[in-house]
Design a protein around this motif. Structure first.
Motif, PDB file in Angstrom:
ATOM      1  N   TRP A  73      -3.602  -1.969  -6.742  1.00  0.00           N
ATOM      2  CA  TRP A  73      -3.370  -1.062  -5.623  1.00  0.00           C
ATOM      3  C   TRP A  73      -1.897  -1.008  -5.270  1.00  0.00           C
ATOM      4  O   TRP A  73      -1.151  -1.948  -5.498  1.00  0.00           O
ATOM      5  N   LEU A  74      -1.524   0.107  -4.665  1.00  0.00           N
ATOM      6  CA  LEU A  74      -0.225   0.223  -4.024  1.00  0.00           C
ATOM      7  C   LEU A  74      -0.517   0.275  -2.534  1.00  0.00           C
ATOM      8  O   LEU A  74      -1.338   1.077  -2.088  1.00  0.00           O
ATOM      9  N   VAL A  75       0.140  -0.601  -1.773  1.00  0.00           N
ATOM     10  CA  VAL A  75      -0.008  -0.663  -0.318  1.00  0.00           C
ATOM     11  C   VAL A  75       1.343  -0.310   0.280  1.00  0.00           C
ATOM     12  O   VAL A  75       2.371  -0.868  -0.114  1.00  0.00           O
ATOM     13  N   ALA A  76       1.368   0.623   1.219  1.00  0.00           N
ATOM     14  CA  ALA A  76       2.617   1.032   1.855  1.00  0.00           C
ATOM     15  C   ALA A  76       2.473   0.968   3.372  1.00  0.00           C
ATOM     16  O   ALA A  76       1.401   1.247   3.910  1.00  0.00           O
ATOM     17  N   CYS A  77       3.562   0.593   4.035  1.00  0.00           N
ATOM     18  CA  CYS A  77       3.562   0.537   5.499  1.00  0.00           C
ATOM     19  C   CYS A  77       4.978   0.820   6.004  1.00  0.00           C
ATOM     20  O   CYS A  77       5.939   0.789   5.239  1.00  0.00           O
ATOM     21  N   ALA A  78       5.069   1.061   7.283  1.00  0.00           N
ATOM     22  CA  ALA A  78       6.375   1.262   7.919  1.00  0.00           C
ATOM     23  C   ALA A  78       7.171  -0.035   7.828  1.00  0.00           C
ATOM     24  O   ALA A  78       6.591  -1.125   7.836  1.00  0.00           O
ATOM     25  N   PRO A  79       8.494   0.066   7.760  1.00  0.00           N
ATOM     26  CA  PRO A  79       9.313  -1.143   7.698  1.00  0.00           C
ATOM     27  C   PRO A  79       9.001  -2.131   8.828  1.00  0.00           C
ATOM     28  O   PRO A  79       9.022  -3.340   8.613  1.00  0.00           O
ATOM     29  N   ALA A  80       8.644  -1.624  10.001  1.00  0.00           N
ATOM     30  CA  ALA A  80       8.341  -2.509  11.133  1.00  0.00           C
ATOM     31  C   ALA A  80       7.093  -3.353  10.905  1.00  0.00           C
ATOM     32  O   ALA A  80       6.926  -4.406  11.513  1.00  0.00           O
ATOM     33  N   HIS A  81       6.200  -2.913  10.034  1.00  0.00           N
ATOM     34  CA  HIS A  81       4.955  -3.634   9.765  1.00  0.00           C
ATOM     35  C   HIS A  81       4.984  -4.425   8.456  1.00  0.00           C
ATOM     36  O   HIS A  81       3.987  -5.024   8.073  1.00  0.00           O
ATOM     37  N   ARG A  82       6.117  -4.403   7.789  1.00  0.00           N
ATOM     38  CA  ARG A  82       6.250  -5.056   6.485  1.00  0.00           C
ATOM     39  C   ARG A  82       5.899  -6.544   6.547  1.00  0.00           C
ATOM     40  O   ARG A  82       5.185  -7.058   5.697  1.00  0.00           O
ATOM     41  N   GLY A  83       6.390  -7.233   7.555  1.00  0.00           N
ATOM     42  CA  GLY A  83       6.127  -8.669   7.683  1.00  0.00           C
ATOM     43  C   GLY A  83       4.654  -8.973   7.906  1.00  0.00           C
ATOM     44  O   GLY A  83       4.092  -9.879   7.281  1.00  0.00           O
ATOM     45  N   ALA A  84       4.005  -8.205   8.779  1.00  0.00           N
ATOM     46  CA  ALA A  84       2.594  -8.440   9.088  1.00  0.00           C
ATOM     47  C   ALA A  84       1.700  -8.153   7.880  1.00  0.00           C
ATOM     48  O   ALA A  84       0.794  -8.924   7.564  1.00  0.00           O
ATOM     49  N   VAL A  85       1.965  -7.042   7.192  1.00  0.00           N
ATOM     50  CA  VAL A  85       1.173  -6.711   6.009  1.00  0.00           C
ATOM     51  C   VAL A  85       1.445  -7.732   4.908  1.00  0.00           C
ATOM     52  O   VAL A  85       0.524  -8.206   4.231  1.00  0.00           O
ATOM     53  N   GLY A  86       2.699  -8.114   4.754  1.00  0.00           N
ATOM     54  CA  GLY A  86       3.045  -9.138   3.769  1.00  0.00           C
ATOM     55  C   GLY A  86       2.335 -10.455   4.042  1.00  0.00           C
ATOM     56  O   GLY A  86       1.858 -11.119   3.116  1.00  0.00           O
ATOM     57  N   ALA A  87       2.218 -10.818   5.326  1.00  0.00           N
ATOM     58  CA  ALA A  87       1.526 -12.066   5.685  1.00  0.00           C
ATOM     59  C   ALA A  87       0.038 -11.986   5.335  1.00  0.00           C
ATOM     60  O   ALA A  87      -0.544 -12.969   4.853  1.00  0.00           O
ATOM     61  N   GLN A  88      -0.574 -10.827   5.569  1.00  0.00           N
ATOM     62  CA  GLN A  88      -1.987 -10.670   5.201  1.00  0.00           C
ATOM     63  C   GLN A  88      -2.173 -10.792   3.687  1.00  0.00           C
ATOM     64  O   GLN A  88      -3.125 -11.428   3.218  1.00  0.00           O
ATOM     65  N   LEU A  89      -1.255 -10.213   2.932  1.00  0.00           N
ATOM     66  CA  LEU A  89      -1.338 -10.297   1.475  1.00  0.00           C
ATOM     67  C   LEU A  89      -1.078 -11.722   0.991  1.00  0.00           C
ATOM     68  O   LEU A  89      -1.709 -12.184   0.039  1.00  0.00           O
ATOM     69  N   GLU A  90      -0.169 -12.426   1.661  1.00  0.00           N
ATOM     70  CA  GLU A  90       0.085 -13.828   1.307  1.00  0.00           C
ATOM     71  C   GLU A  90      -1.162 -14.677   1.531  1.00  0.00           C
ATOM     72  O   GLU A  90      -1.459 -15.578   0.742  1.00  0.00           O
ATOM     73  N   ALA A  91      -1.906 -14.386   2.595  1.00  0.00           N
ATOM     74  CA  ALA A  91      -3.143 -15.133   2.859  1.00  0.00           C
ATOM     75  C   ALA A  91      -4.167 -14.878   1.756  1.00  0.00           C
ATOM     76  O   ALA A  91      -4.853 -15.809   1.307  1.00  0.00           O
ATOM     77  N   LEU A  92      -4.277 -13.639   1.304  1.00  0.00           N
ATOM     78  CA  LEU A  92      -5.178 -13.329   0.196  1.00  0.00           C
ATOM     79  C   LEU A  92      -4.703 -14.015  -1.085  1.00  0.00           C
ATOM     80  O   LEU A  92      -5.500 -14.479  -1.892  1.00  0.00           O
ATOM     81  N   GLN A  93      -3.390 -14.066  -1.250  1.00  0.00           N
ATOM     82  CA  GLN A  93      -2.811 -14.706  -2.428  1.00  0.00           C
ATOM     83  C   GLN A  93      -3.078 -16.209  -2.397  1.00  0.00           C
ATOM     84  O   GLN A  93      -3.407 -16.808  -3.422  1.00  0.00           O
ATOM     85  N   ALA A  94      -2.986 -16.808  -1.211  1.00  0.00           N
ATOM     86  CA  ALA A  94      -3.258 -18.247  -1.071  1.00  0.00           C
ATOM     87  C   ALA A  94      -4.708 -18.558  -1.423  1.00  0.00           C
ATOM     88  O   ALA A  94      -5.012 -19.630  -1.947  1.00  0.00           O
TER      89      ALA A  94
END
Length: 187
Positions: A73-94
């Motif tokens: 998948w390609l996931v895109a978000c506003a720069p302001a939400h980059r950290g929050a979306v990245g954290a959710q993806l990191e949790a899935l990665q963990a």
């Protein structure tokens, strides 16, 4: 002396161009992630969004996502939400469900809008962009005048294109040449 035509595209600055009802906005992508899942993995929703299971639809807005290949998948978000979306993806990665890469710094968004936006894009894209064939909420990987882009129809007369930042100068030049031709053409 270096050729200024090909300035470093990874330092893309926002730009707006208009021509008789057509509007082009260029901006750094910000939050863009490529996500790969293990075969058979059952993924929990991302920011309340179910992961698309078929190519074509763009799900959500901010964030939004599309299936680009099986289990990819390609996931895109506003720069302001980059950290929050990245954290959710990191949790899935963990949890070893996915492998995610933040590729936003190497991408650029082109937003094309106006009543002749589909005519403009059809000058460089070989797919039918008629509303009944490519409705709002649809996405596809396409070639725009030989540059690979992800095309997302965000409205009846609005499109977003995500491209590698290395194509910025090339695509800006293509739009600068083509917009006046389409804007001045009879409907």
């Amino acid at each position: 002396m270096p050729d200024q035509t090909f300035a470093p595209d990874w330092q893309t600055q926002p730009e707006t161009r208009e021509a008789q009802g057509l509007r082009l906005e260029t901006a750094p992508a910000g939050g863009v992630f490529l996500v790969a899942a293990r075969t058979g993995a059952v993924l929990p929703p991302l920011s309340g969004l179910a992961w698309p299971t078929a190519p074509g639809p763009w799900v959500g807005g901010d964030p939004g996502m599309t299936l680009i290949a099986p289990n990819r998948w390609l996931v895109a978000c506003a720069p302001a939400h980059r950290g929050a979306v990245g954290a959710q993806l990191e949790a899935l990665q963990a949890g070893q469900l996915v492998h995610a890469h933040d590729v936003g710094d190497g991408r650029v968004w082109f937003a094309v809008s106006g009543p002749r936006a589909d005519a403009l894009l059809n000058c460089g894209i070989a797919i039918d962009l008629a509303l009944d064939r490519f409705p709002p909420g649809t996405a596809a990987s396409v070639q725009l005048s030989r540059a690979h882009v992800l095309l997302h129809r965000s409205g009846a007369h609005a499109f977003r294109l995500l491209a590698d930042a290395s194509y910025t100068s090339y695509l800006r030049a293509w739009f600068a040449h083509t917009m006046p031709l389409v804007a001045g053409a009879p409907t």
